[in-house]
Structures are given as structure tokens and as C-alpha cells.
Write a protein that holds these residues in place. Structure first.
Motif, PDB file in Angstrom:
ATOM      1  N   GLU A   1       0.822  -1.209   0.000  1.00  0.00           N
ATOM      2  CA  GLU A   1       0.000   0.000   0.000  1.00  0.00           C
ATOM      3  C   GLU A   1       0.857   1.260   0.000  1.00  0.00           C
ATOM      4  O   GLU A   1       0.444   2.287  -0.551  1.00  0.00           O
ATOM      5  N   ALA A   2       2.058   1.192   0.587  1.00  0.00           N
ATOM      6  CA  ALA A   2       2.967   2.336   0.533  1.00  0.00           C
ATOM      7  C   ALA A   2       3.487   2.541  -0.892  1.00  0.00           C
ATOM      8  O   ALA A   2       3.662   3.682  -1.343  1.00  0.00           O
ATOM      9  N   ARG A   3       3.738   1.445  -1.590  1.00  0.00           N
ATOM     10  CA  ARG A   3       4.236   1.537  -2.968  1.00  0.00           C
ATOM     11  C   ARG A   3       3.146   1.954  -3.944  1.00  0.00           C
ATOM     12  O   ARG A   3       3.424   2.605  -4.958  1.00  0.00           O
ATOM     13  N   TYR A   4       1.909   1.549  -3.656  1.00  0.00           N
ATOM     14  CA  TYR A   4       0.801   1.775  -4.586  1.00  0.00           C
ATOM     15  C   TYR A   4      -0.361   2.451  -3.869  1.00  0.00           C
ATOM     16  O   TYR A   4      -1.393   1.833  -3.610  1.00  0.00           O
ATOM     17  N   PRO A   5      -0.212   3.723  -3.521  1.00  0.00           N
ATOM     18  CA  PRO A   5      -1.286   4.432  -2.815  1.00  0.00           C
ATOM     19  C   PRO A   5      -2.458   4.697  -3.755  1.00  0.00           C
ATOM     20  O   PRO A   5      -2.339   4.557  -4.980  1.00  0.00           O
ATOM     21  N   PRO A   6      -3.606   5.067  -3.213  1.00  0.00           N
ATOM     22  CA  PRO A   6      -4.747   5.395  -4.077  1.00  0.00           C
ATOM     23  C   PRO A   6      -4.419   6.577  -4.984  1.00  0.00           C
ATOM     24  O   PRO A   6      -3.753   7.523  -4.570  1.00  0.00           O
ATOM     25  N   THR A   7      -4.880   6.505  -6.213  1.00  0.00           N
ATOM     26  CA  THR A   7      -4.615   7.555  -7.192  1.00  0.00           C
ATOM     27  C   THR A   7      -5.871   8.298  -7.603  1.00  0.00           C
ATOM     28  O   THR A   7      -5.803   9.236  -8.409  1.00  0.00           O
ATOM     29  N   GLY A   8      -7.015   7.876  -7.090  1.00  0.00           N
ATOM     30  CA  GLY A   8      -8.268   8.483  -7.497  1.00  0.00           C
ATOM     31  C   GLY A   8      -9.037   9.068  -6.333  1.00  0.00           C
ATOM     32  O   GLY A   8      -8.469   9.480  -5.317  1.00  0.00           O
ATOM     33  N   THR A   9     -10.344   9.072  -6.471  1.00  0.00           N
ATOM     34  CA  THR A   9     -11.267   9.646  -5.494  1.00  0.00           C
ATOM     35  C   THR A   9     -11.958   8.534  -4.722  1.00  0.00           C
ATOM     36  O   THR A   9     -12.396   7.539  -5.305  1.00  0.00           O
ATOM     37  N   MET A  10     -12.046   8.701  -3.404  1.00  0.00           N
ATOM     38  CA  MET A  10     -12.792   7.754  -2.582  1.00  0.00           C
ATOM     39  C   MET A  10     -14.240   8.244  -2.524  1.00  0.00           C
ATOM     40  O   MET A  10     -14.548   9.259  -1.891  1.00  0.00           O
ATOM     41  N   VAL A  11     -15.117   7.535  -3.224  1.00  0.00           N
ATOM     42  CA  VAL A  11     -16.518   7.931  -3.337  1.00  0.00           C
ATOM     43  C   VAL A  11     -17.335   7.165  -2.300  1.00  0.00           C
ATOM     44  O   VAL A  11     -17.331   5.931  -2.290  1.00  0.00           O
ATOM     45  N   THR A  12     -18.048   7.882  -1.440  1.00  0.00           N
ATOM     46  CA  THR A  12     -18.968   7.265  -0.494  1.00  0.00           C
ATOM     47  C   THR A  12     -20.376   7.360  -1.059  1.00  0.00           C
ATOM     48  O   THR A  12     -20.880   8.466  -1.314  1.00  0.00           O
ATOM     49  N   LEU A  13     -21.004   6.202  -1.302  1.00  0.00           N
ATOM     50  CA  LEU A  13     -22.331   6.207  -1.894  1.00  0.00           C
ATOM     51  C   LEU A  13     -23.309   6.915  -0.957  1.00  0.00           C
ATOM     52  O   LEU A  13     -23.348   6.652   0.242  1.00  0.00           O
ATOM     53  N   ALA A  14     -24.102   7.811  -1.528  1.00  0.00           N
ATOM     54  CA  ALA A  14     -24.878   8.742  -0.714  1.00  0.00           C
ATOM     55  C   ALA A  14     -26.188   8.167  -0.214  1.00  0.00           C
ATOM     56  O   ALA A  14     -26.664   8.545   0.859  1.00  0.00           O
ATOM     57  N   ASP A  15     -26.800   7.268  -0.984  1.00  0.00           N
ATOM     58  CA  ASP A  15     -28.128   6.805  -0.579  1.00  0.00           C
ATOM     59  C   ASP A  15     -28.383   5.428  -1.169  1.00  0.00           C
ATOM     60  O   ASP A  15     -27.509   4.826  -1.790  1.00  0.00           O
ATOM     61  N   GLY A  16     -29.608   4.931  -0.961  1.00  0.00           N
ATOM     62  CA  GLY A  16     -29.981   3.644  -1.508  1.00  0.00           C
ATOM     63  C   GLY A  16     -29.493   2.486  -0.655  1.00  0.00           C
ATOM     64  O   GLY A  16     -28.950   2.679   0.444  1.00  0.00           O
ATOM     65  N   PRO A  17     -29.649   1.258  -1.157  1.00  0.00           N
ATOM     66  CA  PRO A  17     -29.300   0.075  -0.363  1.00  0.00           C
ATOM     67  C   PRO A  17     -27.816  -0.052  -0.055  1.00  0.00           C
ATOM     68  O   PRO A  17     -27.441  -0.776   0.859  1.00  0.00           O
ATOM     69  N   HIS A  18     -26.972   0.650  -0.815  1.00  0.00           N
ATOM     70  CA  HIS A  18     -25.525   0.567  -0.600  1.00  0.00           C
ATOM     71  C   HIS A  18     -24.956   1.862  -0.012  1.00  0.00           C
ATOM     72  O   HIS A  18     -23.754   2.112  -0.124  1.00  0.00           O
ATOM     73  N   ALA A  19     -25.797   2.657   0.602  1.00  0.00           N
ATOM     74  CA  ALA A  19     -25.341   3.918   1.199  1.00  0.00           C
ATOM     75  C   ALA A  19     -24.196   3.655   2.173  1.00  0.00           C
ATOM     76  O   ALA A  19     -24.252   2.735   2.983  1.00  0.00           O
ATOM     77  N   GLY A  20     -23.161   4.460   2.055  1.00  0.00           N
ATOM     78  CA  GLY A  20     -21.981   4.310   2.907  1.00  0.00           C
ATOM     79  C   GLY A  20     -20.879   3.472   2.289  1.00  0.00           C
ATOM     80  O   GLY A  20     -19.739   3.513   2.768  1.00  0.00           O
ATOM     81  N   GLN A  21     -21.186   2.696   1.265  1.00  0.00           N
ATOM     82  CA  GLN A  21     -20.168   1.893   0.584  1.00  0.00           C
ATOM     83  C   GLN A  21     -19.140   2.823  -0.051  1.00  0.00           C
ATOM     84  O   GLN A  21     -19.475   3.844  -0.664  1.00  0.00           O
TER      85      GLN A  21
END
Length: 322
Positions: free
Chosen positions: A37-57
């Protein structure tokens, strides 16, 4: 009493040794995961689903390209991450397209899911890119990601403009699970086998496994360094990968009757030397089942055509855009 204590000596020694080995395994697994994880950190956006059955994912999505350009969602296959798509394909598309490159749930930096069927994955990815501004995009999936792309198209045919399937798993097949998934998919394997593999799998074996997926073509130079297979060896990802792969055939069987619902144009590309996802088993019958599909067979190509046959993929995308 002396006999009883003596009789317990060996089981206690074995338990002690097992505890030491288990402790060493956990420590080594944690070290390898932290290093990856130190070598390959996230390169994009961490999206938190806002609503619906998967809210918070939480879904990790890398967005690139001009805001007003045609939109494409790129979905990686098994044992992968969005880094597979950012090695050759995304750089070839990014000047003229708005790209939404996703980590599937449990891979890269996307949160795993309890119900991670291809249908639930498609729903989560669809909502994540929608929150980032994707509206009826083209959806492209490779291998297992092709099955997720098909689930997207059968579930919500009005939510995409077209579909590109690369070496896609799209039909059921004969035979059982490969031995690795037989080992790592059951609960006991998830608990015991996965940490052992994370901790002790030699890098040479991992490299060989990646090379085999490219055969008969050569692995793209620099691919291992960019892709970071140690990210796939993390316990959370190995568990998700094994679980998803174990359930895939049954999920595809559930999806096949709905192929007639896919009203958008579809481009299928498949190598005639693909031994991972066979052309004759998968893409040929799927091309016949989809109402508006075109199949391109790539001579001499193996499974990793998103790396080895990028010009052919670009041509297929152009056909859909014209």
C-alpha cells in the motif's frame, strides 16, 4: 498424573509451535500489505455512496480526461485493480475521453461487500460513477469485469450508451473451480490459507502466474511494476477474489436469459488463443445472444488483450462512437 502430563506434552508443543507460526504469518502478512500500500497508494477519489441500499459503501474511482468528452467506464478483471486499466488502455484514451476507472469492491482501495455478486457490484459501480458525473457512459469490462459490465447492461439497460467486452466471462462452462479457489473460497480457507499465501507466496511465483495469463503473448514490459501484484495478495483482496470467483458461474447462469434485454450496441473482442476465458465457450455464443453485437476475433491473442491489443480496442470504441 505423571502419565497424563506427559501425554499432554506433545499436543502442547504442537499448539505452541502452531501459535508461533501463526503469529509470524500474521506479522509477515501485515508487513507485506503495508509495503504494497505504501508503494501503490490510491490515485483516485474515494466515493462514499450517498443513498440507496448501498449507502456508505466506499468505491475508489480515478477520473481522467476532458469533462465534455465522451464518457467511458473501465472495469478490471479478477485478481486486478484499476491499475490494470491505467497501464496502456487509459493513456491511449484519455486525451479524447472522460474516463471513470474503477476498483471493483474488495480490490485496490474499494471497500469489500458482503453480497458481492456481479449484480451488486454493477449497482455499486453505477452509483459511484453517477455521483461523479457519468451519465449513460460507454461501459468496458475485461474478463470478470466483462461479466460485471454485462450485469450492468442487463440490470439497467437505459443507464449506458454502449458496451465493450474484452475476453469477457459471459457463459457457463464445464469443470470445477481451479485448485487455488477451492482452497481459498471456503470459510476455513479464508481463515487459514489466505494469510499463509499473503505472507509467504514468493514473488517469483506471482510473476510466473501473471506471465501465464498473458500467454501465448509476452507480458507487457513494465506491467508488473505498474500493476503491483502484492496489492492482489492482500488478505482482503484474496478473500474477495476467491469468493467472487467461486460464485461466478451460477451468477452468469442467472444472467444469460436476460441478454435479450441489452438494447445498446455491443463490441466483443476475444483472442483465439485465450486459455483463461475460452472464445468458443464465451464470446461466440454471447455475440449471438445479444441483439446488437459484433464479435472481433483477434488472431494469436491470449487473454490480456487490454494490454497487448490496444489498437484493436480503440478501433472497437471508435465503431461504437460513429
Amino acid at each position: 498424573m505423571t502419565f497424563a502430563i506427559s501425554a499432554l506434552k506433545y499436543p502442547l508443543l504442537l499448539a505452541l509451535c502452531a501459535g508461533v507460526v501463526s503469529g509470524c504469518t500474521v506479522l509477515r502478512a501485515e508487513h507485506r500489505e503495508a509495503r504494497a500500500e505504501a508503494r501503490y497508494p490510491p490515485t483516485g477519489t474515494m466515493v462514499t455512496l450517498a443513498d440507496g441500499p448501498h449507502a456508505g459503501q466506499i468505491v475508489h474511482v480515478k477520473v481522467e480526461g476532458p469533462e465534455d468528452a465522451p464518457q467511458i467506464v473501465l472495469i478490471h478483471g479478477a485478481s486486478g485493480s484499476l491499475r490494470d486499466m491505467t497501464f496502456r488502455l487509459a493513456p491511449a484514451l484519455v486525451e479524447d475521453h472522460r474516463l471513470f476507472i474503477v476498483d471493483r469492491p474488495g480490490f485496490g482501495y474499494s471497500q469489500p461487500m458482503e453480497d458481492d455478486s456481479i449484480f451488486q457490484q454493477a449497482a455499486v459501480l453505477r452509483q459511484a460513477v453517477d455521483q461523479l458525473g457519468a451519465k449513460t457512459p460507454m461501459v468496458l469490462g475485461h474478463s470478470y469485469g466483462g461479466a460485471v459490465a454485462l450485469a450492468w447492461a442487463t440490470q439497467a439497460p437505459d443507464s449506458l450508451s454502449s458496451l465493450v467486452l474484452l475476453s469477457a466471462a459471459s457463459q457457463t462452462w464445464e469443470g470445477d473451480l481451479p485448485w487455488l479457489y477451492k482452497l481459498t473460497a471456503p470459510p476455513l480457507g479464508q481463515t487459514l490459507a489466505v494469510p499463509l499465501i499473503t505472507a509467504w507466496a514468493p514473488e517469483s511465483a506471482v510473476t510466473s502466474a501473471v506471465e501465464e495469463v498473458f500467454e501465448p503473448e509476452a507480458m507487457s514490459e513494465g506491467y508488473i511494476a505498474h500493476f503491483g501484484p502484492d496489492m492482489t495478495l492482500r488478505r482482503v483482496t484474496m478473500r474477495a477474489n476467491a469468493r467472487q470467483r467461486a460464485h461466478l458461474k451460477a451468477e452468469i447462469a442467472q444472467m444469460v436469459p436476460d441478454y435479450g434485454k441489452v438494447s445498446v450496441p455491443v463490441e466483443l473482442l476475444h483472442g483465439d488463443q485465450d486459455t483463461t476465458v475460452g472464445l468458443e465457450i464465451h464470446s461466440r455464443p454471447t455475440a449471438r445472444a445479444l441483439p446488437h453485437a459484433r464479435l472481433t476475433v483477434l488472431k494469436g491473442a491470449g487473454h490480456m488483450i487490454e494490454q497487448t491489443r490496444v489498437p484493436d480496442v480503440l478501433e472497437a470504441i471508435k465503431r461504437l462512437e460513429n
